[in-house]
Design a protein around this motif. Structure first.
Motif, PDB file in Angstrom:
ATOM      1  N   MET A   1       0.826  -1.209   0.000  1.00 60.01           N
ATOM      2  CA  MET A   1       0.000   0.000   0.000  1.00 60.01           C
ATOM      3  C   MET A   1       0.860   1.260   0.000  1.00 60.01           C
ATOM      4  SD  MET A   1      -2.905  -0.967   2.822  1.00 60.01           S
ATOM      5  CE  MET A   1      -3.332   0.770   2.985  1.00 60.01           C
ATOM      6  N   ALA A   2       1.884   1.268   0.861  1.00 61.47           N
ATOM      7  CA  ALA A   2       2.750   2.443   0.964  1.00 61.47           C
ATOM      8  C   ALA A   2       3.491   2.707  -0.342  1.00 61.47           C
ATOM      9  CB  ALA A   2       3.739   2.249   2.109  1.00 61.47           C
ATOM     10  N   ILE A   3       3.962   1.657  -0.968  1.00 61.02           N
ATOM     11  CA  ILE A   3       4.688   1.814  -2.243  1.00 61.02           C
ATOM     12  C   ILE A   3       3.755   2.352  -3.320  1.00 61.02           C
ATOM     13  CG2 ILE A   3       5.823   0.531  -4.095  1.00 61.02           C
ATOM     14  CD1 ILE A   3       6.939  -1.316  -1.853  1.00 61.02           C
ATOM     15  N   ARG A   4       2.535   1.812  -3.383  1.00 61.47           N
ATOM     16  CA  ARG A   4       1.569   2.285  -4.378  1.00 61.47           C
ATOM     17  C   ARG A   4       1.184   3.738  -4.137  1.00 61.47           C
ATOM     18  NH1 ARG A   4      -2.348  -3.069  -4.781  1.00 61.47           N
ATOM     19  NH2 ARG A   4      -1.168  -4.110  -6.443  1.00 61.47           N
ATOM     20  N   ALA A   5       1.214   4.154  -2.870  1.00 63.88           N
ATOM     21  CA  ALA A   5       0.909   5.545  -2.536  1.00 63.88           C
ATOM     22  C   ALA A   5       2.110   6.464  -2.710  1.00 63.88           C
ATOM     23  CB  ALA A   5       0.395   5.632  -1.097  1.00 63.88           C
ATOM     24  N   LYS A   6       3.200   5.882  -3.216  1.00 66.84           N
ATOM     25  CA  LYS A   6       4.431   6.635  -3.483  1.00 66.84           C
ATOM     26  C   LYS A   6       5.059   7.211  -2.206  1.00 66.84           C
ATOM     27  CE  LYS A   6       3.420   7.763  -8.319  1.00 66.84           C
ATOM     28  NZ  LYS A   6       2.317   6.800  -8.437  1.00 66.84           N
ATOM     29  N   LEU A   7       4.917   6.483  -1.116  1.00 67.18           N
ATOM     30  CA  LEU A   7       5.601   6.865   0.111  1.00 67.18           C
ATOM     31  C   LEU A   7       7.044   6.372   0.051  1.00 67.18           C
ATOM     32  CD1 LEU A   7       2.975   6.168   2.919  1.00 67.18           C
ATOM     33  CD2 LEU A   7       3.189   8.127   1.381  1.00 67.18           C
ATOM     34  N   THR A   8       7.936   7.103   0.690  1.00 70.23           N
ATOM     35  CA  THR A   8       9.350   6.742   0.714  1.00 70.23           C
ATOM     36  C   THR A   8       9.622   5.829   1.903  1.00 70.23           C
ATOM     37  OG1 THR A   8       9.954   8.857  -0.287  1.00 70.23           O
ATOM     38  CG2 THR A   8      11.707   7.622   0.811  1.00 70.23           C
ATOM     39  N   ILE A   9      10.245   4.676   1.632  1.00 71.20           N
ATOM     40  CA  ILE A   9      10.526   3.691   2.670  1.00 71.20           C
ATOM     41  C   ILE A   9      12.033   3.509   2.779  1.00 71.20           C
ATOM     42  CG2 ILE A   9      10.139   1.317   3.433  1.00 71.20           C
ATOM     43  CD1 ILE A   9       7.683   1.329   1.519  1.00 71.20           C
ATOM     44  N   ALA A  10      12.548   3.560   3.999  1.00 80.10           N
ATOM     45  CA  ALA A  10      13.984   3.387   4.222  1.00 80.10           C
ATOM     46  C   ALA A  10      14.195   2.448   5.399  1.00 80.10           C
ATOM     47  CB  ALA A  10      14.646   4.734   4.499  1.00 80.10           C
ATOM     48  N   GLU A  11      15.380   1.867   5.456  1.00 81.22           N
ATOM     49  CA  GLU A  11      15.729   0.951   6.535  1.00 81.22           C
ATOM     50  C   GLU A  11      16.826   1.517   7.420  1.00 81.22           C
ATOM     51  OE1 GLU A  11      14.801  -3.638   5.259  1.00 81.22           O
ATOM     52  OE2 GLU A  11      16.841  -2.885   5.044  1.00 81.22           O
ATOM     53  N   VAL A  12      16.811   1.070   8.668  1.00 79.41           N
ATOM     54  CA  VAL A  12      17.849   1.402   9.633  1.00 79.41           C
ATOM     55  C   VAL A  12      18.306   0.096  10.273  1.00 79.41           C
ATOM     56  CG1 VAL A  12      18.386   2.617  11.779  1.00 79.41           C
ATOM     57  CG2 VAL A  12      16.789   3.631  10.143  1.00 79.41           C
ATOM     58  N   PRO A  13      19.607  -0.191  10.286  1.00 82.72           N
ATOM     59  CA  PRO A  13      20.064  -1.412  10.965  1.00 82.72           C
ATOM     60  C   PRO A  13      19.862  -1.308  12.469  1.00 82.72           C
ATOM     61  CG  PRO A  13      21.936  -0.099  10.225  1.00 82.72           C
ATOM     62  CD  PRO A  13      20.721   0.542   9.650  1.00 82.72           C
ATOM     63  N   VAL A  14      19.256  -2.335  13.070  1.00 77.80           N
ATOM     64  CA  VAL A  14      19.005  -2.331  14.504  1.00 77.80           C
ATOM     65  C   VAL A  14      19.349  -3.695  15.090  1.00 77.80           C
ATOM     66  CG1 VAL A  14      17.157  -0.616  14.355  1.00 77.80           C
ATOM     67  CG2 VAL A  14      16.584  -3.053  14.253  1.00 77.80           C
ATOM     68  N   LEU A  15      19.553  -3.699  16.396  1.00 79.76           N
ATOM     69  CA  LEU A  15      19.728  -4.945  17.135  1.00 79.76           C
ATOM     70  C   LEU A  15      18.378  -5.442  17.611  1.00 79.76           C
ATOM     71  CD1 LEU A  15      22.781  -3.999  19.390  1.00 79.76           C
ATOM     72  CD2 LEU A  15      22.804  -5.596  17.463  1.00 79.76           C
ATOM     73  N   MET A  16      18.156  -6.738  17.500  1.00 77.39           N
ATOM     74  CA  MET A  16      16.952  -7.345  18.049  1.00 77.39           C
ATOM     75  C   MET A  16      17.345  -8.243  19.211  1.00 77.39           C
ATOM     76  SD  MET A  16      14.083  -6.492  16.454  1.00 77.39           S
ATOM     77  CE  MET A  16      13.613  -5.658  14.922  1.00 77.39           C
ATOM     78  N   ARG A  17      16.550  -8.213  20.277  1.00 78.92           N
ATOM     79  CA  ARG A  17      16.854  -8.971  21.471  1.00 78.92           C
ATOM     80  C   ARG A  17      15.917 -10.166  21.600  1.00 78.92           C
ATOM     81  NH1 ARG A  17      16.802  -3.647  25.338  1.00 78.92           N
ATOM     82  NH2 ARG A  17      14.601  -3.861  24.879  1.00 78.92           N
ATOM     83  N   GLU A  18      16.228 -11.041  22.558  1.00 85.35           N
ATOM     84  CA  GLU A  18      15.329 -12.147  22.864  1.00 85.35           C
ATOM     85  C   GLU A  18      14.092 -11.603  23.572  1.00 85.35           C
ATOM     86  OE1 GLU A  18      15.727 -15.305  21.970  1.00 85.35           O
ATOM     87  OE2 GLU A  18      17.600 -14.747  20.967  1.00 85.35           O
ATOM     88  N   ARG A  19      13.003 -12.340  23.479  1.00 83.66           N
ATOM     89  CA  ARG A  19      11.790 -11.961  24.190  1.00 83.66           C
ATOM     90  C   ARG A  19      12.061 -11.846  25.682  1.00 83.66           C
ATOM     91  NH1 ARG A  19       6.674 -12.787  21.863  1.00 83.66           N
ATOM     92  NH2 ARG A  19       5.871 -13.023  23.978  1.00 83.66           N
ATOM     93  N   ALA A  20      11.459 -10.842  26.319  1.00 79.26           N
ATOM     94  CA  ALA A  20      11.604 -10.690  27.764  1.00 79.26           C
ATOM     95  C   ALA A  20      10.603 -11.554  28.521  1.00 79.26           C
ATOM     96  CB  ALA A  20      11.409  -9.221  28.152  1.00 79.26           C
ATOM     97  N   GLY A  21       9.616 -12.086  27.818  1.00 80.32           N
ATOM     98  CA  GLY A  21       8.619 -12.937  28.458  1.00 80.32           C
ATOM     99  C   GLY A  21       7.644 -13.441  27.422  1.00 80.32           C
ATOM    100  N   GLY A  22       6.666 -14.249  27.862  1.00 80.41           N
ATOM    101  CA  GLY A  22       5.678 -14.769  26.938  1.00 80.41           C
ATOM    102  C   GLY A  22       6.194 -15.958  26.151  1.00 80.41           C
ATOM    103  N   THR A  23       5.430 -16.338  25.121  1.00 74.78           N
ATOM    104  CA  THR A  23       5.737 -17.528  24.332  1.00 74.78           C
ATOM    105  C   THR A  23       6.101 -17.151  22.919  1.00 74.78           C
ATOM    106  OG1 THR A  23       4.136 -18.776  25.627  1.00 74.78           O
ATOM    107  CG2 THR A  23       4.857 -19.751  23.540  1.00 74.78           C
ATOM    108  N   PRO A  24       7.274 -17.588  22.403  1.00 72.62           N
ATOM    109  CA  PRO A  24       7.636 -17.291  21.029  1.00 72.62           C
ATOM    110  C   PRO A  24       6.658 -17.935  20.062  1.00 72.62           C
ATOM    111  CG  PRO A  24       9.409 -18.497  22.162  1.00 72.62           C
ATOM    112  CD  PRO A  24       8.270 -18.392  23.108  1.00 72.62           C
TER     113      PRO A  24
END
Length: 234
Positions: free
Chosen positions: A176-199
């Motif tokens: 939808m965003a691409i069709r609406a001609k919105l600009t999309i960019a990425e940022v490298p980030v760290l992802m952590r393990e879940r702090a709780g709950g069920t994966p």
């Protein structure tokens, strides 16, 4: 912050968000939880919107976008309630918006950290990355990331309609965003393990994920959805 049965982690995640981002308003959308998620979030100082039934991440986020649009917010940041997203990374997402992007995606695969997808999920990620990079004419490595920041035009688009189907909140939302001609960019980030709950992953679920990802992409490409004109920037 969409949340489903996250009583084990939502309080500590909200405390961390408050420490890292003291000036931001926080809305927790309780997506039909059967535990104490809403109570704990409210006691931690967040605004809470409770959904009567579980609508999925897409339905929860649609509630959040409508809340933001109705109150005139210029930026929405999506952070999961399970502790995998580091609030310290939000500044990098906001910087990308300031530089002109409409949507900033926190990517697990853009060179920061050691997160790796395996099995069917890996194949799905590779295919989705290839297709969306071509569609957006910009390299996108993590199109299913739930760690995002969105500016005024994205808020306007997604408040009008945001997919609630499985993977629709990521796959179809980006189409939808691409069709609406919105600009999309990425940022490298760290992802952590879940702090709780069920994966949510397992060998069987990973195989199902592969099929659903392909189906979600196919449906997103053939369906017509509302869009905003590029001149509608707020």
């Amino acid at each position: 912050m969409p949340a489903l049965n996250e009583q084990a982690s939502v309080g500590s995640v909200l405390a961390e968000v408050r420490r890292s981002l003291p000036d931001l308003d926080i809305l927790v959308v309780d997506d039909g939880s059967q535990d104490q998620t809403a109570r704990i979030a409210r006691e931690a100082g967040a605004e809470v919107a409770r959904l009567a039934v579980n609508l999925g991440v897409g339905g929860a986020m649609r509630t959040g976008f409508r809340y933001a649009a109705a109150r005139g917010y210029d930026v929405v940041v999506q952070v999961d309630a399970d502790g995998q997203h580091d609030p310290e990374e939000v500044a990098a997402l906001l910087k990308v918006l300031e530089e002109g992007a409409d949507i900033a995606i926190g990517s697990r695969f853009a060179g920061k950290g050691s997160y790796r997808a395996v099995g069917p999920r890996k194949y799905a990620m590779v295919v989705l990355s290839f297709v969306f990079s071509r569609l957006a004419r910009n390299k996108l490595t993590d199109v299913t990331s739930g760690f995002k920041a969105m500016g005024p035009r994205a808020i306007k688009l997604f408040a009008s309609y945001y997919p609630a189907e499985y993977l629709g909140d990521t796959v179809e939302g980006l189409v939808m965003a691409i069709r609406a001609k919105l600009t999309i960019a990425e940022v490298p980030v760290l992802m952590r393990e879940r702090a709780g709950g069920t994966p949510s992953h397992s060998p069987v679920k990973s195989a199902v994920y592969l099929g659903r990802a392909g189906l979600a992409l196919l449906l997103a490409l053939v369906r017509r959805r509302p869009s905003v004109d590029s001149s509608d920037a707020a």
